[in-house]
Motif scaffolding. Structure first.
Motif, PDB file in Angstrom:
ATOM      1  N   ASP A 115      20.611   2.431  -5.523  1.00 43.75           N
ATOM      2  CA  ASP A 115      21.436   2.705  -6.708  1.00 43.75           C
ATOM      3  C   ASP A 115      22.903   2.351  -6.464  1.00 43.75           C
ATOM      4  OD1 ASP A 115      19.170   3.687  -8.002  1.00 43.75           O
ATOM      5  OD2 ASP A 115      19.506   5.723  -7.235  1.00 43.75           O
ATOM      6  N   GLY A 116      23.111   1.245  -5.768  1.00 49.47           N
ATOM      7  CA  GLY A 116      24.468   0.767  -5.521  1.00 49.47           C
ATOM      8  C   GLY A 116      25.205   1.503  -4.409  1.00 49.47           C
ATOM      9  N   GLU A 117      24.533   2.426  -3.743  1.00 48.59           N
ATOM     10  CA  GLU A 117      25.179   3.188  -2.672  1.00 48.59           C
ATOM     11  C   GLU A 117      24.510   2.881  -1.338  1.00 48.59           C
ATOM     12  OE1 GLU A 117      26.590   7.771  -1.648  1.00 48.59           O
ATOM     13  OE2 GLU A 117      25.201   7.376  -3.301  1.00 48.59           O
ATOM     14  N   LYS A 118      25.315   2.705  -0.313  1.00 49.77           N
ATOM     15  CA  LYS A 118      24.785   2.354   0.997  1.00 49.77           C
ATOM     16  C   LYS A 118      24.120   3.552   1.652  1.00 49.77           C
ATOM     17  CE  LYS A 118      25.991  -0.047   5.259  1.00 49.77           C
ATOM     18  NZ  LYS A 118      27.017  -0.839   5.968  1.00 49.77           N
ATOM     19  N   ILE A 119      22.974   3.301   2.258  1.00 52.57           N
ATOM     20  CA  ILE A 119      22.306   4.308   3.080  1.00 52.57           C
ATOM     21  C   ILE A 119      22.328   3.778   4.512  1.00 52.57           C
ATOM     22  CG2 ILE A 119      20.139   5.506   3.575  1.00 52.57           C
ATOM     23  CD1 ILE A 119      19.436   5.154   0.601  1.00 52.57           C
ATOM     24  N   TYR A 120      22.958   4.553   5.389  1.00 49.07           N
ATOM     25  CA  TYR A 120      23.092   4.120   6.780  1.00 49.07           C
ATOM     26  C   TYR A 120      21.803   4.384   7.561  1.00 49.07           C
ATOM     27  CZ  TYR A 120      28.117   3.694   5.977  1.00 49.07           C
ATOM     28  OH  TYR A 120      29.360   3.327   5.505  1.00 49.07           O
ATOM     29  N   GLY A 121      21.572   3.531   8.540  1.00 46.45           N
ATOM     30  CA  GLY A 121      20.423   3.733   9.413  1.00 46.45           C
ATOM     31  C   GLY A 121      20.563   4.979  10.274  1.00 46.45           C
ATOM     32  N   THR A 122      21.804   5.281  10.653  1.00 41.86           N
ATOM     33  CA  THR A 122      22.066   6.487  11.438  1.00 41.86           C
ATOM     34  C   THR A 122      23.499   6.938  11.213  1.00 41.86           C
ATOM     35  OG1 THR A 122      21.784   7.512  13.627  1.00 41.86           O
ATOM     36  CG2 THR A 122      22.835   5.334  13.567  1.00 41.86           C
ATOM     37  N   TYR A 123      23.796   8.131  11.698  1.00 39.77           N
ATOM     38  CA  TYR A 123      25.136   8.689  11.550  1.00 39.77           C
ATOM     39  C   TYR A 123      25.574   9.262  12.888  1.00 39.77           C
ATOM     40  CZ  TYR A 123      28.931  11.836  10.232  1.00 39.77           C
ATOM     41  OH  TYR A 123      30.139  12.481  10.165  1.00 39.77           O
TER      42      TYR A 123
END
Length: 426
Positions: free
Chosen positions: A187-195
């Protein structure tokens, strides 16, 4: 006239006796009230449910005892307690947040020796070495109620969406590859692989324990490969960069619970917070846990710091304070801590079963392995230089992670500054 004087004298004596009895009774009542009251300093009381759990368990076990909490903001806690002790404050029990401050309080003679209390706890083998976090020159000035375990949390749904198997016993190389694969957009927002949160121990204490090194030796070359990886991953955009986290004051909970990251290395204290967040409908994240990544597959090495209680040398009620600290460190206190989803320092089979069977706790074998690593080393053991070394590492780590200082240059600076601290006279 004589009769009147005699009556007056008798009346006066009678009033005096009554007053004396009343005063004595009041004094006994005051003493009893004081003996049943205990003040306990804690950080962010409402945000750390283990404190409330132990307080309620102790009050239930000791009818008539009333505990007053001295609640201090987490980021101000150690400075505030240092000021309190310097001013002669009489708060009975002090929560111990960091090893460096613990050493400072103990070496200044501001804490009572609890070595006898440590020895009196039944079945000490159930501490599994966790008392060592407060052993200072052969004595204990605090007792632990919690011993964290750093592990890898992951979002099951994000793995499922990516058609990726859940992680198990990862190597660091596999972890880096997985973080790249799981970095997506929704939805146009980045999801990181990890934090990677900004606390230096998550990286450096893991590195020290996995390479049989120490943060107190003044040599930090062991951390180069780990630091290179952290920098490489943030430059690749598979984890939020350190500068952005600091600038925006990002919290690890907000990242994980709003599903902005697929994985996150974090301490076992987060288990209880996640369970509580789900219970209060503050998050719907489906999560799992596995061991921290390793250099090679097989035995699991990680770390965790202790949290504990000490007794103020200026305590108003030292005997009740010692009783409280011993209770929290022993099996009954450990069950109270385990019952809200945290890893206690005292880890008998009965205590750990309380943790394993909690509603919402992952029940798979991989989760139990994460909670029982082959080695759960220390963040930093008690040492007179611990606080100064901690400050130096914080500063140099910050420069490395914002990329103001290249990794090798940063390690050289860290080596040089740490050696200066270690070579100073106490």
């Amino acid at each position: 006239m004589k009769k009147f004087l005699k009556l007056a004298l008798l009346s006066s004596l009678f009033v005096g006796v009554l007053s004396g009895v009343a005063a004595c009774g009041k004094g006994e009542a005051d003493d009893k009230a004081e003996s049943n009251e205990l003040s306990v300093a804690a950080w962010a009381y409402d945000a750390n449910p283990e404190f409330k759990a132990m307080v309620e368990a102790f009050e239930k076990e000791n009818e008539g005892v009333k505990i007053k909490i001295v609640d201090i903001a987490a980021d101000q806690y150690e400075d505030k307690v240092t000021t309190m002790l310097s001013a002669g404050d009489s708060t009975d029990v002090l929560g111990i947040k960091g090893v460096g401050s613990y050493v400072n309080y103990a070496t200044k003679g501001q804490l009572l020796d609890l070595s006898e209390e440590a020895e009196a706890i039944e079945n000490p083998e159930n501490f599994k070495g966790n008392l060592d976090g407060y052993k200072l020159e052969g004595k204990y000035y605090a007792l632990p109620f919690r011993k964290d375990i750093y592990m890898l949390f992951y979002n099951k749904k994000l793995f499922d969406d990516n058609k990726t198997p859940y992680p198990e016993n990862l190597t660091w190389e596999e972890y880096e590859e997985l973080a790249e694969k799981l970095t997506t957009e929704k939805d146009g927002e980045k999801i990181y692989g990890t934090y990677h949160h900004i606390w230096y121990p998550i990286l450096l204490c893991t590195a020290a324990n996995q390479t049989d090194s120490s943060l107190l030796d003044g040599e930090y070359g062991f951390a180069k490969e780990y630091l290179d990886r952290w920098i490489r991953m943030q430059d690749a955009g598979v984890t939020m960069d350190y500068s952005s986290i600091k600038t925006a004051s990002v919290t690890y909970a907000s990242q994980f619970e709003t599903e902005k990251t697929a994985m996150m290395p974090m301490g076992s204290f987060y288990l209880g917070k996640l369970l509580n967040a789900a219970k209060e409908n503050r998050t719907t994240v489906e999560w799992g846990i596995t061991s921290m990544p390793q250099n090679e597959k097989g035995a699991v090495s990680t770390y965790g710091g202790p949290s504990g209680f000490a007794v103020n040398k200026g305590a108003k009620n030292p005997e009740l304070a010692k009783k409280f600290v011993s209770f929290c460190a022993g099996e009954k206190g450990a069950k109270a801590v385990a019952a809200i989803g945290m890893t206690p320092a005292y880890q008998s089979e009965d205590v750990m079963n309380v943790l394993y069977t909690l509603d919402g706790m992952p029940q798979d074998e991989e989760s139990k392995k994460a909670l029982n690593p082959d080695k759960n080393g220390w963040e930093m053991l008690p040492d007179p230089k611990a606080a100064e070394i901690n400050a130096v590492i914080n500063e140099e780590y910050d420069l490395i992670m914002v990329e103001d200082s290249p990794v090798k240059k940063g390690i050289d600076a860290l080596n040089s500054r740490a050696k200066e601290v270690l070579e100073e006279d106490n």
